[in-house]
Design an enzyme around this catalytic site. Structure first.
Site, PDB file in Angstrom:
ATOM      1  N   GLU A 127       0.831  -1.213   0.000  1.00  0.00           N
ATOM      2  CA  GLU A 127       0.000   0.000   0.000  1.00  0.00           C
ATOM      3  C   GLU A 127       0.864   1.260   0.000  1.00  0.00           C
ATOM      4  O   GLU A 127       0.547   2.239  -0.676  1.00  0.00           O
ATOM      5  CB  GLU A 127      -0.943   0.008   1.211  1.00  0.00           C
ATOM      6  CG  GLU A 127      -1.958  -1.130   1.245  1.00  0.00           C
ATOM      7  CD  GLU A 127      -3.014  -1.058   0.152  1.00  0.00           C
ATOM      8  OE1 GLU A 127      -3.017  -0.095  -0.628  1.00  0.00           O
ATOM      9  OE2 GLU A 127      -3.849  -1.992   0.076  1.00  0.00           O
TER      10      GLU A 127
ATOM     11  N   ARG B 268       0.865   3.797  -3.258  1.00  0.00           N
ATOM     12  CA  ARG B 268       0.247   5.108  -3.013  1.00  0.00           C
ATOM     13  C   ARG B 268       1.300   6.181  -2.775  1.00  0.00           C
ATOM     14  O   ARG B 268       1.229   7.273  -3.355  1.00  0.00           O
ATOM     15  CB  ARG B 268      -0.697   5.032  -1.819  1.00  0.00           C
ATOM     16  CG  ARG B 268      -1.819   4.015  -2.024  1.00  0.00           C
ATOM     17  CD  ARG B 268      -2.818   4.024  -0.893  1.00  0.00           C
ATOM     18  NE  ARG B 268      -3.587   2.784  -0.875  1.00  0.00           N
ATOM     19  CZ  ARG B 268      -4.851   2.687  -0.504  1.00  0.00           C
ATOM     20  NH1 ARG B 268      -5.517   3.741  -0.095  1.00  0.00           N
ATOM     21  NH2 ARG B 268      -5.485   1.522  -0.507  1.00  0.00           N
TER      22      ARG B 268
ATOM     23  N   ASP C 190      -5.240  -9.852  -8.181  1.00  0.00           N
ATOM     24  CA  ASP C 190      -5.544  -8.949  -9.301  1.00  0.00           C
ATOM     25  C   ASP C 190      -4.344  -8.272  -9.957  1.00  0.00           C
ATOM     26  O   ASP C 190      -4.053  -8.464 -11.135  1.00  0.00           O
ATOM     27  CB  ASP C 190      -6.574  -7.893  -8.867  1.00  0.00           C
ATOM     28  CG  ASP C 190      -6.220  -7.198  -7.535  1.00  0.00           C
ATOM     29  OD1 ASP C 190      -5.216  -7.560  -6.909  1.00  0.00           O
ATOM     30  OD2 ASP C 190      -6.969  -6.279  -7.132  1.00  0.00           O
TER      31      ASP C 190
ATOM     32  N   GLU D  50     -11.866   0.822 -10.423  1.00  0.00           N
ATOM     33  CA  GLU D  50     -11.509  -0.083 -11.527  1.00  0.00           C
ATOM     34  C   GLU D  50     -12.370   0.067 -12.789  1.00  0.00           C
ATOM     35  O   GLU D  50     -11.847   0.031 -13.918  1.00  0.00           O
ATOM     36  CB  GLU D  50     -11.527  -1.548 -11.050  1.00  0.00           C
ATOM     37  CG  GLU D  50     -10.410  -1.901 -10.086  1.00  0.00           C
ATOM     38  CD  GLU D  50     -10.626  -1.385  -8.661  1.00  0.00           C
ATOM     39  OE1 GLU D  50     -11.776  -1.019  -8.327  1.00  0.00           O
ATOM     40  OE2 GLU D  50      -9.660  -1.346  -7.877  1.00  0.00           O
TER      41      GLU D  50
END
Ligand code: DMJ
Length: 632
Positions: A263, A267, A396, A531
């Site tokens: 993360e 980010r 994913d 998405e």
């Protein structure tokens, strides 16, 4: 020994001009004597001829021409390569931006590859040859960047390219006006979200817009950093300036705090790197270097598969308390950022660490037709919890980053491409099914051989990624699949009472069902995820089909209707099925500003050069990073 005839010839020639001698002195005297024997007219004619020869020689020397034109030796070599390129243009692959027939051409080579008829290195070898030539005319690495209208640092070549295309792609006044009003709607939504963040959560990780407070995750101003490049792209100068000031004065990574490696990479590191590239402001590069360095202890594990958590103050790392496993998507979706950090710093350690992970995962047992399990053990480097395959949570972005690393690195890393192509085939073979009654194509999950018609909203990154691959020459049928899947993702919104997608959809497959999308009670929330908007952006950018903009516009309006908080900010909601009571969750995720609003803006923009897909590759948090020049 030389043949006698030749010896005779030499001796005869020399004897004609006097007795042969090696003495330089003699030769000088003899020449001078002959020169003096000539008439003045003869001497003048000889001098004139020599001068003419000298002038012609200079005029045709490539090095000197280059010098006159202000080029160096390399440029001259490059201009030669460019000439070659022009001459052989018809037999070399064109770069994506120029390619008109890329679907057909890409499909030809790679479809054969997929059928096992062509060897991978053969196909890619050709492409690389083209790329070498393509990049040969870019000039040297030291080429001076120039500043674009928005101040973004871009290459000179890129600037002129952009200018031309801008005028070509302006469209009719009515569609430009429509585009501008939608772009303004996105800017307005951003300002509204920013107002909430500024008023109630300034410098903290996330806004809690209902309670007018904030939530802390890492304590690093997550929303502010995630939103930096969005503000830049949207042209929100004031907001950007105040955020920059916070980064300069307040942001400190010297904190005793545990952060999640994935993360904080996507980010924070990703956000800082892309903002550096867009602005050319070294503040962001320095901060990126610092956080990148502080995250490195995560890779000190027995297997070199990184731990999930790092204490960036203490320089220690560890897995979650309950397991020594890491998530596959997490350890394989930090590569774009660390590779870029190595490129910018010249220090290979970042790239080596993340490529080691890719190398190991490439070789691991436990995949099914290129599909990976969701967990990997940090002690022995093996997959765990095998037998479950999904394109959703925990797997994913593994698939997304296979393609994007290949693009970032100039399309020469064959294993990445092989793994990506194999995985797409694996999806088609194991996970694709049609729903009833509309016959929507969806991506389900496989659990120990049992198919489940469950699709996370997260899977909606896939149509965009497939379309991007086709843009870079991958098989044309990937685009067909992308179009079918984006329709499904749109229906996940359209079939809900609020027009907003649930976190997870279940697709009906039995005859007699009246609606394709079913939602379990626990899955009815919407977290303002990006998405579908992301994929709409790719699909519109690459097909110019206005339908995708229209769908995006509907979604933006529904976000405004059901998730906008009057006092500032947007909130996640618990129930997309009840317009009269959506049950706000009181949280605005940082990716709403970092990704969702950015992709809305790019979707409504008619300018294909606003973050050109030929020059940038988006990380999984929508932070654009440059596609590297071929040589790197
Ligand atoms: C983001 O942090 C990234 O897009 C990640 O890849 C998936 N989850 C969120 C958005 O949904």
């Amino acid at each position: 020994m030389l043949p006698s005839t030749r010896k005779d010839f030499v001796s005869l020639t020399l004897s004609e001009s006097g007795s042969y001698s090696n003495s330089k002195q003699w030769r000088r005297q003899s020449c001078w004597r002959k020169w003096k024997q000539l008439s003045r007219l003869q001497r003048s004619l000889i001098l004139l001829t020599l001068m003419l020869l000298l002038v012609c020689g200079i005029a045709t020397s490539p090095t000197l021409i280059g010098h006159w034109r202000g080029m160096n030796g390399d440029d001259v070599k490059n201009s030669f390569v460019v000439d070659l390129k022009n001459e052989y243009r018809s037999i070399l692959p064109e770069p994506p931006s120029e390619r008109k027939d890329f679907d057909r051409r890409g499909a030809f080579g790679l479809e054969k590859l997929l059928q096992g008829k062509v060897n991978v290195s053969g196909v890619l070898g050709d492409q690389n040859h083209g790329l070498d030539l393509k990049n040969a005319d870019k000039g040297s690495e030291g080429q001076k960047p120039i500043i674009s209208w928005r101040g973004a640092v871009i290459e000179e070549e890129q600037a002129s390219d952009t200018d031309t295309k801008d005028t070509e792609n302006q469209g009719d006044p009515a569609s430009l006006a429509l585009a501008e009003s939608r772009l303004e709607a996105v800017r307005e939504a951003f300002r509204h979200a920013w107002k909430g963040y500024k008023d109630f959560a300034w410098g903290h990780d996330e806004l809690k817009p209902i309670s007018k407070s904030y939530g802390e995750w890492f304590g690093l101003g997550l929303t502010l950093i995630d939103a930096l490049d969005t503000m830049w792209i949207l042209g929100l100068q004031e907001e950007f300036a105040e955020a920059r000031e916070w980064v300069a004065k307040e942001l400190s990574f010297d904190k005793n705090v545990d952060v999640n490696l994935f993360e904080s990479t996507i980010r924070i590191l990703g956000g800082l790197l892309s903002t550096y590239h867009l602005t050319g402001d070294n503040l962001f590069l320095d901060k990126a270097k610092e956080i990148g360095f502080r995250l490195m202890p995560a890779f000190s594990t027995p297997s070199k598969i990184p731990y999930s958590d790092v204490n960036i103050g203490k320089g220690t790392a560890h897995p979650p308390r309950w397991t020594s496993d890491s998530t596959v998507a997490e350890v394989t979706s930090i590569q774009l950022e660390f590779r870029e950090l190595s490129r910018l710093t010249g220090d290979p350690k970042y790239k080596l660490a993340v490529m080691e992970v890719m190398k190991q995962v490439h070789k691991l047992d436990g995949k099914q037709d290129g599909l990976v399990p969701m967990f990997i053990n940090t002690n022995n480097g093996l997959f765990t919890h095998q037998g479950i395959y999904t394109l959703g949570a925990r797997a994913d972005s593994y698939y997304e980053y296979l393609l994007k690393q290949w693009i970032q690195g100039g399309r020469i890393e064959q294993e990445l491409l092989e793994d990506y192509l194999q995985a797409v085939e694996g999806v088609k073979k194991n996970l694709l099914k049609k729903s009833t009654p509309l016959g929507l194509t969806f991506v389900g999950e496989l659990s120990h051989g049992h198919f489940s018609p469950k699709m996370d909203h997260l899977v909606c990154f896939l149509p965009g990624t497939l379309a991007l691959g086709v843009h870079y020459g991958l098989p044309a049928d990937h685009m067909e699949l992308a179009k079918q899947l984006i329709e499904t993702c749109y229906q996940m919104y359209a079939q809900m009472e609020t027009g907003l997608s649930p976190e997870i959809a279940h697709f009906n497959m039995h005859d007699g069902s009246t609606q394709d999308v079913d939602v379990k009670i626990a899955d009815r929330h919407n977290l303002l995820r990006p998405e579908t908007v992301e994929s709409l952006f790719y699909l519109y950018r690459l097909t110019r089909d206005k339908r995708y903009q229209q769908w995006g516009w509907e979604i933006l309006q529904n976000f405004n209707k059901y998730t906008r908080v009057p006092t500032g900010g947007y909130t996640s909601i618990n129930n997309v099925r009840d317009p009269s009571y959506t049950s706000p969750r009181d949280k605005m995720e940082s990716f709403f500003l970092g990704e969702t609003l950015k992709y809305f803006y790019l979707l409504f923009s008619e300018d294909p050069n606003l973050i050109s897909l030929d020059k940038y590759v988006f990380n999984t948090e929508a932070h654009p990073l440059p596609v590297w020049p071929q040589a790197e």
